[in-house]
Design a protein around this motif. Structure first.
Motif, PDB file in Angstrom:
ATOM      1  N   HIS A 234       0.815  -1.204   0.034  1.00 48.66           N
ATOM      2  CA  HIS A 234      -0.063   0.075   0.031  1.00 48.66           C
ATOM      3  C   HIS A 234       0.712   1.415   0.030  1.00 48.66           C
ATOM      4  CE1 HIS A 234      -2.953  -2.828   1.089  1.00 48.66           C
ATOM      5  NE2 HIS A 234      -4.155  -2.098   0.891  1.00 48.66           N
ATOM      6  N   SER A 254       1.008   8.831   0.541  1.00 54.62           N
ATOM      7  CA  SER A 254      -0.253   8.948  -0.026  1.00 54.62           C
ATOM      8  C   SER A 254      -1.257   8.577   1.208  1.00 54.62           C
ATOM      9  CB  SER A 254      -0.406   8.053  -0.977  1.00 54.62           C
ATOM     10  OG  SER A 254      -0.359   6.632  -0.500  1.00 54.62           O
ATOM     11  N   ALA A 256      -3.229   6.252   1.136  1.00 60.99           N
ATOM     12  CA  ALA A 256      -3.171   4.562   1.106  1.00 60.99           C
ATOM     13  C   ALA A 256      -2.183   4.267   2.116  1.00 60.99           C
ATOM     14  CB  ALA A 256      -3.206   4.040  -0.291  1.00 60.99           C
ATOM     15  N   SER A 279      -4.841  11.607  -1.321  1.00 66.50           N
ATOM     16  CA  SER A 279      -5.300  10.363  -2.196  1.00 66.50           C
ATOM     17  C   SER A 279      -4.516  10.505  -3.622  1.00 66.50           C
ATOM     18  CB  SER A 279      -6.748  10.266  -2.368  1.00 66.50           C
ATOM     19  OG  SER A 279      -7.185   9.438  -3.200  1.00 66.50           O
ATOM     20  N   GLN A 281      -4.885   7.529  -5.641  1.00 65.04           N
ATOM     21  CA  GLN A 281      -5.224   6.157  -5.967  1.00 65.04           C
ATOM     22  C   GLN A 281      -5.084   5.606  -7.495  1.00 65.04           C
ATOM     23  OE1 GLN A 281      -9.398   4.949  -4.808  1.00 65.04           O
ATOM     24  NE2 GLN A 281      -9.368   3.103  -5.710  1.00 65.04           N
ATOM     25  N   GLU A 284      -1.389   5.460  -8.271  1.00 68.72           N
ATOM     26  CA  GLU A 284      -0.792   4.383  -7.609  1.00 68.72           C
ATOM     27  C   GLU A 284      -1.199   3.106  -8.411  1.00 68.72           C
ATOM     28  OE1 GLU A 284      -0.300   5.439  -2.979  1.00 68.72           O
ATOM     29  OE2 GLU A 284      -2.275   4.937  -3.789  1.00 68.72           O
ATOM     30  N   THR A 285      -2.315   2.872  -8.749  1.00 72.23           N
ATOM     31  CA  THR A 285      -2.867   1.829  -9.198  1.00 72.23           C
ATOM     32  C   THR A 285      -2.282   1.632 -10.576  1.00 72.23           C
ATOM     33  OG1 THR A 285      -4.985   1.788  -8.034  1.00 72.23           O
ATOM     34  CG2 THR A 285      -5.038   0.459 -10.044  1.00 72.23           C
ATOM     35  N   SER A 290       3.939   6.095  -6.346  1.00 71.88           N
ATOM     36  CA  SER A 290       3.237   6.755  -5.201  1.00 71.88           C
ATOM     37  C   SER A 290       3.989   8.120  -5.019  1.00 71.88           C
ATOM     38  CB  SER A 290       2.986   6.094  -4.036  1.00 71.88           C
ATOM     39  OG  SER A 290       2.074   6.817  -3.140  1.00 71.88           O
TER      40      SER A 290
END
Length: 300
Positions: A234, A254, A256, A279, A281, A284-285, A290
Motif C-alpha cells: 500500500h 499517499s 493509502a 489520495s 489512488q 498508484e494503481t 506513489s
C-alpha cells in the motif's frame, strides 16, 4: 542536508497504464474505468496544493504532447539534484521512459536553480544496464550512503559508478515481494529521513543482507520503523521527508500509505515530523508508484 524545501513535479498530460514498465512492476494494476488522465490530474493538482500549503516550494512543469510519455509524472527516476549545482541523468529500463528526459524540463530547472554540472549515466542504456535515479537508490545524503536493492532496473555496475562520482557508499541487497519477485525500486520498500528509516525488512530474504542493512541504518544514528509486506504493498515505504520554508520537517505520503499504518507507527512518525498525505489512488494503481516517486527533490 537530508531534506530540502524545493521540489520538481511534472503535471501529467497523457497518463495511462504503461505496458513497458508493467513487465517488472508488480505494483501496477490496469484500471479500465476510464478518464484516467483526468483522475490523475485531479490527484496531482490536489497533492501539489497540499505541499504548497505546507510551505514547500513546488516547481510544476507541464508535460508536453510529444513525445508521448505516460510515466512523466514520476521524474525522480530520470533526474536527481545535488549540491554545488550538480545534476544527474539516469539510464531507464523502458524505452518510452527514456523520452521523459525533455530539454524543456531541464531548461526550466537549470534556469531557476542554476544547475550547471551534468553527470550523465544514460550511456549505460546501450549496454542494457539501468539505474533509475532515486527510485533505484534511497540516499542518506548526510552520511553519503546509497541503499539499493538489485532488480532489472537497478544494476550494481551503474550504482558503483554513481557512488564513485558522487562520493557515496553503496549498501546493496535484494528485496522481494511475498511471491518472491524482486521489488522493482528500492524507494517502495524503504525511506530514509533525518533521524529515522521506514523499511520493510521482511522483504530482505537473506539474513546476512538484512543484518548489514539494519546495522548500517542503526550505526548512522537512525531509528528503524518497520513495515510489513502488506503495508509496503500500500506504498507505506514510498514516503519522502521534506522541509518547509520555516525549516520544519514534513513527511509526505499517499492516503493509502497513511491508512495502512498502525497507530503506533503513526505516533512514532508524528513525533519526528508533521505528516502530509493525499489520495493518489489512480496514479498508484495504474502507475505502480506513489507520493515519493512523483517528487524530484531539488538540493542546491
Amino acid at each position: 542536508m537530508q531534506t530540502t524545501s524545493k521540489v520538481l513535479m511534472i503535471r501529467p498530460l497523457h497518463f495511462v497504464f504503461n505496458e513497458e514498465t508493467a513487465v517488472n512492476n508488480s505494483f501496477q494494476v490496469k484500471d479500465d474505468t476510464g478518464n484516467l488522465t483526468e483522475k490523475a490530474v485531479r490527484e496531482f493538482d490536489f497533492f501539489v496544493s497540499e505541499l504548497r500549503n505546507q510551505g514547500v516550494d513546488v516547481t510544476v512543469v507541464e508535460d508536453s504532447p510529444a513525445p508521448h510519455t505516460p510515466d512523466a509524472i514520476f521524474p525522480n527516476n530520470w533526474i536527481s539534484f545535488h549540491e554545488s549545482g550538480t545534476y544527474c541523468l539516469y539510464p531507464m529500463f523502458a524505452p518510452n521512459r527514456r523520452k521523459e528526459r525533455k530539454a524543456e524540463v531541464l531548461d526550466i530547472v537549470k534556469k531557476k536553480f542554476h544547475f550547471h554540472k551534468l553527470i550523465d549515466f544514460t550511456r549505460y542504456e546501450s549496454e542494457n544496464l539501468f539505474l533509475e535515479g532515486t527510485g533505484s537508490m534511497v540516499l542518506d545524503r548526510e552520511n553519503r550512503l546509497a541503499y539499493a536493492c538489485i532488480s532489472p532496473r537497478t544494476n550494481i555496475e551503474v550504482l558503483d559508478d554513481f557512488c564513485s562520482k558522487l562520493n557515496y557508499r553503496p549498501v546493496v541487497f535484494h528485496s522481494t515481494d511475498e511471491s518472491g519477485l524482486a521489488v522493482y525500486h528500492t524507494n517502495v520498500m524503504m525511506c530514509i529521513a533525518d533521524r529515522y528509516a521506514v523499511i520493510c525488512l521482511d522483504s530482505i530474504p537473506d539474513p546476512a543482507e538484512k543484518k548489514r542493512v539494519t546495522d548500517t541504518i542503526v550505526s548512522s544514528g537512525k531509528e528503524i520503523i518497520g513495515i510489513s509486506h502488506a503495508q509496503m504493498n500500500h506504498f507505506a515505504g514510498n514516503m519522502l521527508q521534506l522541509e518547509n520554508d520555516r525549516k520544519e520537517k514534513i513527511l509526505v505520503m499517499s492516503s493509502a500509505a497513511w491508512q495502512a499504518l498502525e497507530n503506533d507507527q503513526r505516533q512514532k512518525l508524528s513525533q519526528y515530523n508533521r505528516i502530509v498525505h493525499a489520495s493518489l489512488q489512480s496514479i498508484e494503481t495504474n502507475g505502480g508508484g506513489s507520493a515519493r516517486c512523483m517528487i524530484a527533490e531539488v538540493h542546491t
